[in-house]
Structures are given as C-alpha cells and as structure tokens.
Write an enzyme that holds these catalytic residues in place. Structure first.
Site: not given
Length: 300
Positions: A37-38
């Site tokens: 996940l960024d």
C-alpha cells in the site's frame, strides 16, 4: 504464533514499516505483508504471521475494495495528489450525477489500463519511475483488470464553480490502479482528473472492522489479547475451493503426498484441503491431470 493479523495501515507508513512493527510487537521474525500500500494510502493490510506467511501469494491475489476521491479539473504527472500538475481546467458547471453514474457503468467488468508512468512495473529491466525521473520516453504496458463493483457516492458530491470531487467505492481485481481509473473516468466526463484521496476498505475477506491499529498493537502486553485479532489461516484462503479430508488422508496430506484426482470438480486453480476446520495444505491438479499435488503444506 500462526495466523493473519489484519492491520489498519496509517498514512505516512510503508507496508514494510508495518511488518517491522508487527515483528517487534509479536517478537517473531516470520512476518510478511500481502500487497504493498502506498505510504499516502491508509487502510486494510493483512499481515501474515508464522505458517500463514505461506499464504502471502494467495492473499495478494484476492479482490480489493477502495473508497476513492476523484478530483476533476487537474491532472498530475503521478495521477494522484502527490505529483506536479500537468493540466488544469476550471469546471464551470456542475456535472450531472446521472452522467457520472452512466460513465462509471462503462468501467464495470473487464477493462484495460495503461500502467502509470510513476510505478514500480519494469520495462526492459528498469522500473517505470526510473524512466520518469530520467526524463526518458518509454512505452508503458497495458494490463487487463476486472472491476466487480463501482458505486458513485452522490451523498458526498459537493460541486463548486472550479473543481469537483467525486467519491466512489470500488471492488476490483489485483493489479488495478485506482489513480488510473480516476484519470480515465475524468476523461470520459471531459476533464483532466487525478486521485486526491484513497482508503483501502477491504482486502480479500478482511474489512475495517477486522483490523487493529499499529498504535493499539504496540500497547498490547499479552499474547491472549493479540490472539483476539489473529485470524485463522482458513480465512485467508476462503476464496479457494475446499476439499474436506478424513483423518487417514489428513496424515498423508501432512507428509505432502499426492492423491488421485478427486471426483469433486475444483473451480479454482488452487484449492485448500481441510480436516476438522483446520487448513492442512493447498493443492493443485498435477500436470498429468490424473493426480493432485501439494503446493503449500502447513505445520500446525
């Protein structure tokens, strides 16, 4: 300690940061996350612990759910709020909500996406963002993904005279770029656009109410409290077909034996073998089409 710990990843942390926090809190090194996940994205991040680390590729392959905000009137080099503005246009008139819903319907099902320039996808052995940072032209690959559900949240639609934010909920296959989806929806509405906010609300079978925050995890003092959040391995592969085995066969499964092809037809490429509700192994059909063979065997 074996199981899946659904974490609520906060903004500002990487997925690897969360893994480090879990290793420290649970005092174990056998920990792995199930899909990056960024840092700017918060949401559900299942963390696999112990024997559950063998499930990482199967959990990564599951559908994901997101709550996204699309901002009309601006496009950016990264397709999200972190990049420099490429194009800007005032949105002078409110977009008809029915038009928004109509456009979104066009994106349900199989769609093609051009991979964002600022991504870790490799072309000729180099990551795309390396080409971007070097100012070099490169042909970005096109991927086919699947949008299962796409709902426009009209209750939060607050148009103004310059820019409009459109919030929506999407359930999609792995590999889907929500920022690219925002850009493409914006184009169909006739405006430059980018993704201004994103929350992952679901990862496979795990949702927000299943998660524990990093802060709460760090404050837990005893293993019994952690076990309340640790989910069994079976939940991580609930999307795979199930084959229930008897006690005699269970012993053979634990030894990694092959078996004749069962009469039960498996609809998924991989399937789980269980005994008394416990996940023993993940199998697949052998190349000879006459047997099934183990892919993962769990020591539980």
């Amino acid at each position: 300690m074996n199981g899946i710990l659904p974490i609520w990843k906060p903004r500002g942390m990487t997925s690897h940061d969360c893994v480090i926090k879990v290793r420290k809190s649970l005092k174990t090194k056998k920990v792995g996350h199930t899909g990056t996940l960024d840092p700017e994205v918060e949401g559900v991040l299942p963390i696999c612990v112990g024997e559950a680390t063998k499930l990482v590729p199967f959990l990564t392959d599951t559908n994901k759910g997101y709550q996204a905000t699309l901002k009309l009137g601006q496009s950016t080099i990264t397709e999200d709020q972190t990049g420099e503005i490429l194009d800007q246009t005032n949105v002078l008139h409110a977009i008809d909500p029915l038009k928004v819903k109509e456009v979104m319907q066009e994106f349900i099902g199989k769609i093609q996406q051009r991979v964002p320039l600022y991504s870790a996808v490799k072309v000729n052995g180099r990551k795309l963002y390396d080409y971007a940072r070097a100012g070099e032209d490169v042909e970005r690959p096109i991927r086919q993904v699947y949008i299962h559900e796409l709902q426009f949240d009209y209750s939060k639609y607050l148009p103004d005279d310059k820019q409009q934010e459109i919030q929506f909920y999407v359930i999609c296959s792995k590999g889907t770029y929500i920022r690219t989806l925002c850009v493409d929806i914006g184009k169909r509405l006739g405006y430059p656009a980018h993704m201004s906010h994103l929350i992952r609300s679901q990862s496979g079978p795990f949702q927000e109410h299943d998660t524990i925050s990093i802060e709460k995890l760090e404050n837990i003092q005893d293993d019994s409290s952690i076990h309340r959040y640790l989910r069994p391995l079976t939940e991580g592969v609930s999307h795979l077909d199930k084959l229930v085995v008897d006690t005699e066969m269970a012993h053979k499964v634990k030894n990694g034996q092959k078996f004749p092809l069962p009469e039960q037809i498996m609809k998924t490429d991989y399937f789980r073998l269980e005994h008394n509700g416990i996940l023993l192994a993940i199998y697949q059909v052998h190349e000879n089409k006459k047997e099934i063979k183990p892919v993962r065997v769990f020591k539980i």
